[in-house]
Design an enzyme around this catalytic site. Structure first.
Site, PDB file in Angstrom:
ATOM      1  N   ILE A 161      76.535  -9.844 -26.634  1.00  0.00           N
ATOM      2  CA  ILE A 161      75.492  -9.127 -25.884  1.00  0.00           C
ATOM      3  C   ILE A 161      74.570  -8.383 -26.850  1.00  0.00           C
ATOM      4  CG2 ILE A 161      75.024  -7.347 -24.147  1.00  0.00           C
ATOM      5  CD1 ILE A 161      77.739  -8.058 -22.866  1.00  0.00           C
ATOM      6  N   ASP A 180      78.462  -2.412 -36.558  1.00  0.00           N
ATOM      7  CA  ASP A 180      79.623  -3.135 -36.044  1.00  0.00           C
ATOM      8  C   ASP A 180      80.772  -2.891 -37.023  1.00  0.00           C
ATOM      9  OD1 ASP A 180      79.754  -5.801 -33.923  1.00  0.00           O
ATOM     10  OD2 ASP A 180      81.446  -5.487 -35.274  1.00  0.00           O
ATOM     11  N   ASP A 263      75.689   2.120 -16.744  1.00  0.00           N
ATOM     12  CA  ASP A 263      76.133   1.097 -15.782  1.00  0.00           C
ATOM     13  C   ASP A 263      77.637   1.157 -15.541  1.00  0.00           C
ATOM     14  OD1 ASP A 263      75.693  -1.287 -14.178  1.00  0.00           O
ATOM     15  OD2 ASP A 263      76.618  -2.453 -15.793  1.00  0.00           O
ATOM     16  N   GLU A 268      85.529   4.369 -11.768  1.00  0.00           N
ATOM     17  CA  GLU A 268      84.574   3.682 -10.892  1.00  0.00           C
ATOM     18  C   GLU A 268      85.193   3.506  -9.510  1.00  0.00           C
ATOM     19  OE1 GLU A 268      83.324   0.055 -12.852  1.00  0.00           O
ATOM     20  OE2 GLU A 268      82.510   1.169 -14.552  1.00  0.00           O
ATOM     21  N   HIS A 291      77.854  -0.739 -12.174  1.00  0.00           N
ATOM     22  CA  HIS A 291      78.529  -1.785 -12.954  1.00  0.00           C
ATOM     23  C   HIS A 291      78.038  -3.182 -12.546  1.00  0.00           C
ATOM     24  CE1 HIS A 291      82.453  -2.783 -15.309  1.00  0.00           C
ATOM     25  NE2 HIS A 291      81.519  -3.695 -15.523  1.00  0.00           N
ATOM     26  N   GLY A 293      75.748  -4.893 -14.673  1.00  0.00           N
ATOM     27  CA  GLY A 293      75.100  -5.514 -15.832  1.00  0.00           C
ATOM     28  C   GLY A 293      75.204  -7.037 -15.791  1.00  0.00           C
ATOM     29  N   GLY A 294      76.364  -7.523 -15.407  1.00  0.00           N
ATOM     30  CA  GLY A 294      76.567  -8.979 -15.393  1.00  0.00           C
ATOM     31  C   GLY A 294      76.438  -9.580 -14.011  1.00  0.00           C
TER      32      GLY A 294
HETATM   33  N1  LIG Z   1      78.159  -3.903 -17.658  1.00  0.00           N
HETATM   34  C1  LIG Z   1      78.609  -5.107 -17.444  1.00  0.00           C
HETATM   35  O1  LIG Z   1      78.531  -5.645 -16.339  1.00  0.00           O
HETATM   36  C2  LIG Z   1      79.215  -5.886 -18.576  1.00  0.00           C
HETATM   37  C3  LIG Z   1      79.086  -7.283 -18.593  1.00  0.00           C
HETATM   38  C4  LIG Z   1      79.654  -7.980 -19.644  1.00  0.00           C
HETATM   39  C5  LIG Z   1      80.349  -7.321 -20.639  1.00  0.00           C
HETATM   40  N2  LIG Z   1      80.476  -5.971 -20.588  1.00  0.00           N
HETATM   41  C6  LIG Z   1      81.184  -5.241 -21.655  1.00  0.00           C
HETATM   42  O2  LIG Z   1      80.495  -5.475 -22.875  1.00  0.00           O
HETATM   43  C7  LIG Z   1      81.455  -5.630 -23.902  1.00  0.00           C
HETATM   44  C8  LIG Z   1      80.834  -6.404 -25.045  1.00  0.00           C
HETATM   45  O3  LIG Z   1      80.621  -7.747 -24.651  1.00  0.00           O
HETATM   46  P1  LIG Z   1      80.289  -8.892 -25.724  1.00  0.00           P
HETATM   47  O4  LIG Z   1      80.333 -10.167 -24.994  1.00  0.00           O
HETATM   48  O5  LIG Z   1      79.095  -8.553 -26.504  1.00  0.00           O
HETATM   49  O6  LIG Z   1      81.584  -8.767 -26.643  1.00  0.00           O
HETATM   50  P2  LIG Z   1      81.754  -9.286 -28.137  1.00  0.00           P
HETATM   51  O7  LIG Z   1      83.210  -9.317 -28.383  1.00  0.00           O
HETATM   52  O8  LIG Z   1      80.955 -10.518 -28.352  1.00  0.00           O
HETATM   53  O9  LIG Z   1      81.092  -8.133 -29.011  1.00  0.00           O
HETATM   54  C9  LIG Z   1      81.664  -6.869 -29.177  1.00  0.00           C
HETATM   55  C10 LIG Z   1      81.302  -6.394 -30.573  1.00  0.00           C
HETATM   56  O10 LIG Z   1      81.742  -5.053 -30.721  1.00  0.00           O
HETATM   57  C11 LIG Z   1      82.281  -4.914 -32.030  1.00  0.00           C
HETATM   58  N3  LIG Z   1      83.155  -3.749 -32.065  1.00  0.00           N
HETATM   59  C12 LIG Z   1      84.439  -3.641 -31.627  1.00  0.00           C
HETATM   60  N4  LIG Z   1      84.891  -2.396 -31.835  1.00  0.00           N
HETATM   61  C13 LIG Z   1      83.883  -1.698 -32.400  1.00  0.00           C
HETATM   62  C14 LIG Z   1      83.745  -0.365 -32.853  1.00  0.00           C
HETATM   63  N5  LIG Z   1      84.756   0.509 -32.751  1.00  0.00           N
HETATM   64  N6  LIG Z   1      82.576   0.001 -33.394  1.00  0.00           N
HETATM   65  C15 LIG Z   1      81.548  -0.881 -33.538  1.00  0.00           C
HETATM   66  N7  LIG Z   1      81.626  -2.165 -33.121  1.00  0.00           N
HETATM   67  C16 LIG Z   1      82.776  -2.563 -32.570  1.00  0.00           C
HETATM   68  C17 LIG Z   1      82.984  -6.230 -32.279  1.00  0.00           C
HETATM   69  O11 LIG Z   1      83.213  -6.460 -33.650  1.00  0.00           O
HETATM   70  C18 LIG Z   1      81.991  -7.210 -31.665  1.00  0.00           C
HETATM   71  O12 LIG Z   1      81.034  -7.657 -32.589  1.00  0.00           O
HETATM   72  C19 LIG Z   1      82.623  -6.333 -23.204  1.00  0.00           C
HETATM   73  O13 LIG Z   1      83.829  -6.124 -23.867  1.00  0.00           O
HETATM   74  C20 LIG Z   1      82.615  -5.713 -21.826  1.00  0.00           C
HETATM   75  O14 LIG Z   1      83.489  -4.612 -21.818  1.00  0.00           O
HETATM   76  C21 LIG Z   1      79.932  -5.239 -19.582  1.00  0.00           C
HETATM   77  O1  LIG Z   2      82.198  -8.444 -12.768  1.00  0.00           O
HETATM   78  C1  LIG Z   2      82.837  -7.467 -13.151  1.00  0.00           C
HETATM   79  O2  LIG Z   2      83.552  -6.777 -12.437  1.00  0.00           O
HETATM   80  C2  LIG Z   2      82.812  -7.082 -14.651  1.00  0.00           C
HETATM   81  C3  LIG Z   2      81.508  -7.387 -15.336  1.00  0.00           C
HETATM   82  C4  LIG Z   2      81.531  -7.022 -16.816  1.00  0.00           C
HETATM   83  O3  LIG Z   2      81.911  -5.723 -17.041  1.00  0.00           O
HETATM   84  C5  LIG Z   2      82.328  -7.960 -17.672  1.00  0.00           C
HETATM   85  O4  LIG Z   2      83.258  -7.523 -18.353  1.00  0.00           O
HETATM   86  O5  LIG Z   2      81.991  -9.151 -17.679  1.00  0.00           O
END
Ligand SMILES: NC(=O)c1ccc[n+]([C@@H]2O[C@H](COP(=O)([O-])OP(=O)(O)OC[C@H]3O[C@@H](n4cnc5c(N)ncnc54)[C@H](O)[C@@H]3O)[C@@H](O)[C@H]2O)c1
Ligand SMILES: O=C(O)CC[C@@H](O)C(=O)O
Length: 410
Positions: A161, A180, A263, A268, A291, A293-294
């Site tokens: 992301i 990172d 978000d 929650e 929540h 985002g996705g």
């Molecule tokens: N709001 C939503 O609806 C939504 C949707 C999808 C994902 N998410 C959240 O977003 C997170 C990230 O998703 P992604 O697909 O990019 O994951 P990803 O695993 O591709 O990327 C996460 C990055 O964070 C880095 N990281 C881990 N710990 C860290 C730290 N302490 N400090 C700095 N960097 C660190 C990792 O090295 C990695 O590069 C998911 O784990 C999920 O919890 C939320």
């Molecule tokens: O759909 C959900 O409930 C979670 C979405 C998002 O946080 C994810 O981890 O992909």
């Protein structure tokens, strides 16, 4: 090919309104026992339903803790119809012999687009202007309104992301810096900040994209917020436990930060009918979203197919490719053999006992696949055997000390 465990007996439990595409994928693969719930379930009911299920599909609200998993005696696999898998006790699932699958990219773009839109809205002070207009007010002023072009976006967690957000932000003329814990390939003109503090001191907008881990719990508190520029903006669409929400509320009240878009929250609501409580409620300069985002139709439809297909593949074929907690094995079809799966604790002697069993029974092994990690071993054995022999072999495999799960496939 018939087996000791017909597909029609496999119970699939789908919670939290996962896409109907998931139901369709299971149906097309021949699964008929599909229990579908629009919401997450209260813990006692969750335990009762999970105890009956062979396959469980959830999103982020259902917590499959060690206590819940202790009830899951029949469980074959878990699907997280999302990216995050922090809601499942992955280690416990593994030591029970249960692989967990997710959709690591299906909603990435949806989150990135929302974050970029929020950055623009916050830079223009739209949340407070919008709120005032709704109350019959009018503030036609450029004060506190800025273009995104030329501003610095600090991305914390430069994974799937975070990199997408960076690419989109550059297309608007933003300067992207990131932090990172891993060394990462910079996309476009993005540059790694020297440290987290460096990123905080240089960014006009900070956006968090880290997973929930012990290290990221409350990683963004009063100390980090104080290091952000006065008037900077914070976006969190990662996990609610990452930001100290009281510290954020205080920084917004004292106007150290000009705004935020949040978000995800430490606590929650369980479902859409439950109340939402947060110290940020009522702050006009904060965009609050539930929540989502996705939560786009494109993302949810794709996730439905992707995760259900992974569960079907594991259930039908034994492949664990892309499981997040399990030794990964990508398996060919097995048209002429019966396939036996054996998941065991990774302790000395199990493999030799398995092989002894086949040589003692004079059973020819057509193919054998093995993958291990420090805790668990996963052996797949294709044999030329009839149904009765395969069923007997499965029982013998189950009797080997250290066995966690065994199955015969179709
Ligand atoms: N709001 C939503 O609806 C939504 C949707 C999808 C994902 N998410 C959240 O977003 C997170 C990230 O998703 P992604 O697909 O990019 O994951 P990803 O695993 O591709 O990327 C996460 C990055 O964070 C880095 N990281 C881990 N710990 C860290 C730290 N302490 N400090 C700095 N960097 C660190 C990792 O090295 C990695 O590069 C998911 O784990 C999920 O919890 C939320
Ligand atoms: O759909 C959900 O409930 C979670 C979405 C998002 O946080 C994810 O981890 O992909």
């Amino acid at each position: 090919m018939k087996t000791s465990f017909p597909k029609q007996d496999i119970k699939v439990l789908l919670l939290e309104g996962v896409s109907q595409n998931a139901v369709e994928t299971f149906r097309q693969a021949g699964y008929t026992q599909i229990e579908y719930h629009q919401k997450s379930l209260p813990e006692a009911e969750l335990k009762a339903r999970v105890a009956e299920a062979h396959i469980v599909g959830i999103r982020s609200r259902s917590h499959l803790t060690a206590e819940v998993l202790a009830e899951a005696k029949r469980l074959i696999a878990i699907g997280c119809f999302c990216i995050g898998t922090n809601q499942v006790d992955l280690q416990t699932a593994k030591t029970l012999g249960v692989p967990v699958f997710n959709a690591p990219y299906s909603n990435t773009r949806s989150v990135a687009e929302l974050v970029l839109a929020e950055a623009i809205m916050l830079l223009r002070g739209i949340p407070q202007k919008n709120a005032l207009c709704h109350r019959g007010g009018w503030t036609k002023s450029a004060l506190g309104s800025y273009e995104a072009r030329g501003k610095t976006l600090g991305v914390i967690g430069y994974g799937h992301i975070g990199t997408q957000v960076g690419v989109l932000a550059e297309s608007l003329g933003m300067q992207v810096i990131f932090h990172d814990i891993e060394s990462k390939l910079s996309l476009g003109n993005a540059r790694a900040a020297a440290s987290l503090d460096d990123l905080l001191e240089r960014s006009d907008v900070v956006t968090l994209h880290v997973p929930e881990t012990p290290a990221t719990q409350n990683m963004f508190g009063a100390t980090q917020i104080a290091k952000m520029r006065k008037g900077a903006l914070l976006i969190n669409a990662s996990r609610g436990t990452v930001v100290d929400i009281d510290a954020l509320a205080e920084a917004l009240r004292t106007e150290h930060l000009a705004g935020a878009a949040i978000d995800v929250f430490p606590v929650e609501p369980k479902g859409n009918d439950d109340p939402f409580v947060s110290p940020l409620v009522g702050m006009d300069n904060v965009i609050l979203t539930p929540h989502i985002g996705g939560s786009t139709l494109e993302a949810q439809d794709n996730i439905g197919i992707e995760v259900a297909a992974k569960l079907v593949r594991y259930s039908d074929n034994g492949s664990t490719l892309s499981a997040v907690n399990f030794p990964e094995v990508s398996l060919p079809e097995h048209p002429k053999s019966r396939r036996l799966l054996h998941i065991h604790r990774n302790v000395p002697g199990v493999l030799s006992r398995i092989n002894e069993l086949f040589s003692a029974g004079n059973i020819n092994i057509d193919a054998q696949f093995l993958q291990t990690d420090p805790d668990v071993g996963y052996v797949v054995i294709d044999v030329s055997a009839d149904e009765a022999q395969a069923s007997a072999l499965k029982d013998q495999l189950a009797a080997i000390q250290g066995t966690l799960r065994t199955r015969v496939l179709y």
